[in-house]
Design an enzyme around this catalytic site. Structure first.
Site, PDB file in Angstrom:
ATOM      1  N   GLY A 225      10.321  27.126  21.875  1.00  0.00           N
ATOM      2  CA  GLY A 225      11.282  27.933  21.136  1.00  0.00           C
ATOM      3  C   GLY A 225      12.698  27.535  21.495  1.00  0.00           C
ATOM      4  O   GLY A 225      12.948  26.396  21.908  1.00  0.00           O
ATOM      5  N   GLU A 247       9.410  23.910  25.996  1.00  0.00           N
ATOM      6  CA  GLU A 247       9.742  22.914  24.970  1.00  0.00           C
ATOM      7  C   GLU A 247      10.791  23.583  24.091  1.00  0.00           C
ATOM      8  O   GLU A 247      10.479  24.473  23.305  1.00  0.00           O
ATOM      9  CB  GLU A 247       8.469  22.548  24.201  1.00  0.00           C
ATOM     10  CG  GLU A 247       8.581  21.209  23.520  1.00  0.00           C
ATOM     11  CD  GLU A 247       8.853  21.357  22.049  1.00  0.00           C
ATOM     12  OE1 GLU A 247      10.050  21.323  21.683  1.00  0.00           O
ATOM     13  OE2 GLU A 247       7.889  21.494  21.286  1.00  0.00           O
ATOM     14  N   LEU A 248      12.049  23.185  24.299  1.00  0.00           N
ATOM     15  CA  LEU A 248      13.172  23.929  23.727  1.00  0.00           C
ATOM     16  C   LEU A 248      13.814  23.128  22.589  1.00  0.00           C
ATOM     17  O   LEU A 248      13.163  22.312  21.952  1.00  0.00           O
ATOM     18  CB  LEU A 248      14.147  24.271  24.852  1.00  0.00           C
ATOM     19  CG  LEU A 248      13.483  24.977  26.066  1.00  0.00           C
ATOM     20  CD1 LEU A 248      14.463  25.212  27.188  1.00  0.00           C
ATOM     21  CD2 LEU A 248      12.801  26.276  25.651  1.00  0.00           C
ATOM     22  N   CYS A 281      11.470  20.485  16.110  1.00  0.00           N
ATOM     23  CA  CYS A 281      12.358  20.164  17.243  1.00  0.00           C
ATOM     24  C   CYS A 281      12.645  18.675  17.327  1.00  0.00           C
ATOM     25  O   CYS A 281      13.596  18.273  17.992  1.00  0.00           O
ATOM     26  CB  CYS A 281      11.708  20.595  18.552  1.00  0.00           C
ATOM     27  SG  CYS A 281      11.406  22.331  18.599  1.00  0.00           S
TER      28      CYS A 281
HETATM   29  C1  SIN Z   1       8.089  21.146  17.407  1.00  0.00           C
HETATM   30  O1  SIN Z   1       8.838  21.198  16.462  1.00  0.00           O
HETATM   31  O2  SIN Z   1       8.247  21.892  18.392  1.00  0.00           O
HETATM   32  C2  SIN Z   1       6.897  20.229  17.473  1.00  0.00           C
HETATM   33  C3  SIN Z   1       6.939  19.108  16.552  1.00  0.00           C
HETATM   34  C4  SIN Z   1       5.746  18.195  16.700  1.00  0.00           C
HETATM   35  O3  SIN Z   1       4.838  18.399  17.504  1.00  0.00           O
HETATM   36  O4  SIN Z   1       5.728  17.201  15.997  1.00  0.00           O
END
Ligand code: SIN
Length: 479
Positions: A225, A247-248, A281
């Site tokens: 997040g 995982e930011l 992300c």
């Molecule tokens: C994410 O947006 O946190 C993960 C993206 C991905 O695993 O490809």
């Protein structure tokens, strides 16, 4: 559609009976109501996970691997069902949602492979009077707080390694996309996962997170997040010394060097940038392009972007669905306004697009030329379909621009020269590098970042390691 919470193998409502609405991201129409849980139910979930822990962690790793493989298979069998729920609650185009189900299943297969290899390790010491070994033990009860953008894959990424190692788990999915997690909970029951091994509750994120981190029985939390929430969780995890994986946010640079294959770079830019309308992300967030191929790249990129179909995710051929909420629209509008005020040129897009019967949440794929480091879009993560493109002259300038951020999740490089690719890969300060590709996610690889993008890795053997507490045994050897 499952709309209750799973605690200790039972489908439950909140103690208060309160619920909240889950809405279709495209239309705002109510899809279901789910329990509004808080600290009380968070504790119930820990109790249930505690009761299941000894039996689950006592199974052989290969028995657990068999269960993980069955989960992956059941996910694939229910691909259409999951994809429809994902599309409804997140707005994601249906083919991306189907791809997400495969991606999620891969996390279970990868974790099953790792479980099959889990074993005690003999340690070779210089001393002949002792025998040393290291035993991989489960860290215990673990918590997962998952994001809305990959409601199944991010859950799989956290549940699969936890189960592989013998942990039991408490889970809170994002408020906007809990239905996928509840459908996943149903799948776990259907494949015969013992009661209490995974417990899923929906509701108040702060109350639930605080209850888990303050309890002492929860030994790890994995969170995907925002960086702001990650910081709060770090503070709250201190008292009980809870292990974290965070995982930011990301702010990925996408660098195109002058010798790059431009059509290939454009195709990668489009697939990376506009995946889930730019709401991942790892989406490229800042395009940094060599001055002598700049116009060519901008023109080709804008031409492809302007042809992408905007609409409801459930309609075939749609590439750009809605943004998740009104705040996301405000953020992207602000970034465009700020960039234009500072001299950027809108080459395509720049505003929302009306979609019949839907909310005003569909932002056109947008390409901005003449972007500079002074613009908000070059300083903050957008989480939307905005591609600002800046120019560079020298390799060192490109690297400096790319690294001018406290975030460090993904980075992308396009060039033909292998020496340059290697040199630049080494110098980019991020956890994941795409070399001549815009799609880097893989369940078998270590996904994770540096700096404000967080720490810890998910996927493959690295993901498993996060759930292991190694026990070192030193036994005297009588000579
Ligand atoms: C994410 O947006 O946190 C993960 C993206 C991905 O695993 O490809």
């Amino acid at each position: 559609m499952q709309d209750k919470n799973l605690i200790g193998g039972q489908w439950r409502s909140a103690h208060s009976g309160e619920t909240f609405a889950v809405c279709d991201a495209a239309t705002g129409e109510e899809l279901a109501r789910v329990p509004r849980c808080g600290a009380l139910e968070a504790c119930d979930a820990i109790e249930a996970a505690g009761k299941a822990l000894q039996a689950w962690s006592g199974l052989t790793a290969s028995t657990r691997a068999t269960v993980l493989t069955a989960i992956a298979q059941a996910m694939r069998e229910r691909k259409q069902e999951f994809a429809q729920i994902i599309t409804a609650e997140s707005g994601k185009p249906i083919d991306e949602a189907q791809g997400e189900v495969d991606y999620a299943a891969d996390y279970f297969l990868s974790a099953a492979d790792e479980a099959n290899q889990l074993q005690s390790e003999t340690i070779h010491s210089r001393r002949a009077d002792r025998a040393l070994c290291a035993i991989p033990e489960s860290i215990g009860i673990v918590a997962a707080i998952t994001p809305w953008n990959f409601p199944l894959a991010m859950l799989a990424r956290k549940t699969a390694p936890a189960l592989a190692v013998g942990c039991t788990q408490v889970v809170k999915p994002a408020e906007s996309t809990p239905l996928t997690a509840l459908a996943f909970a149903q799948l776990l029951i259907d494949v015969g996962l013992p009661a209490g091994v995974v417990n899923v509750i929906t509701g108040d994120p702060a109350a639930i997170g605080q209850a888990w981190l303050g309890d002492g029985r929860v030994r790890k939390l994995s969170f995907t997040g925002s960086t702001a929430v990650g910081r709060l969780l770090m503070k709250s995890s201190a008292d009980q010394v809870v292990r974290l994986s965070l995982e930011l946010g990301g702010h990925a640079p996408f660098i195109v060097f002058s010798d790059a294959d431009i059509p290939a770079a454009v195709a990668a830019a489009v697939s990376g940038k506009f995946r889930l309308a730019g709401q991942t992300c790892v989406c490229p967030n800042r395009f940094i392009v060599a001055d002598n191929v700049y116009s060519e790249f901008v023109d080709q990129f804008a031409a492809v972007a302007s042809g992408l179909r905007v609409g409801r995710g459930r309609e075939a051929g749609v590439r750009i669905g809605p943004l998740i909420d009104d705040r996301a629209i405000v953020r992207i509008r602000n970034q465009v306004k700020d960039a234009v005020a500072k001299g950027a040129k809108i080459v395509t897009g720049g505003a929302t697009v009306p979609v019949e019967g839907c909310l005003d949440r569909f932002f056109a794929p947008t390409v901005l030329a003449n972007a500079t480091a002074e613009m908000l879009c070059f300083q903050e993560e957008t989480f939307g379909p905005l591609a600002p493109i800046a120019k560079f002259e020298t390799e060192s300038q490109a690297i400096e621009m790319a690294n001018a951020t406290p975030y460090g999740l993904a980075g992308y490089i396009f060039a033909r020269d292998p020496n340059l690719l290697e040199r630049v890969s080494r110098q980019l300060n991020c956890g994941i590098i795409g070399v001549n590709t815009g799609v880097i996610s893989d369940a078998y690889a270590p996904f994770g970042g540096r700096g404000w993008s967080g720490f810890g890795r998910e996927g493959g053997r690295w993901g498993i390691e996060e759930y292991i507490s190694w026990k070192y045994v030193c036994a005297a050897v009588n000579g």
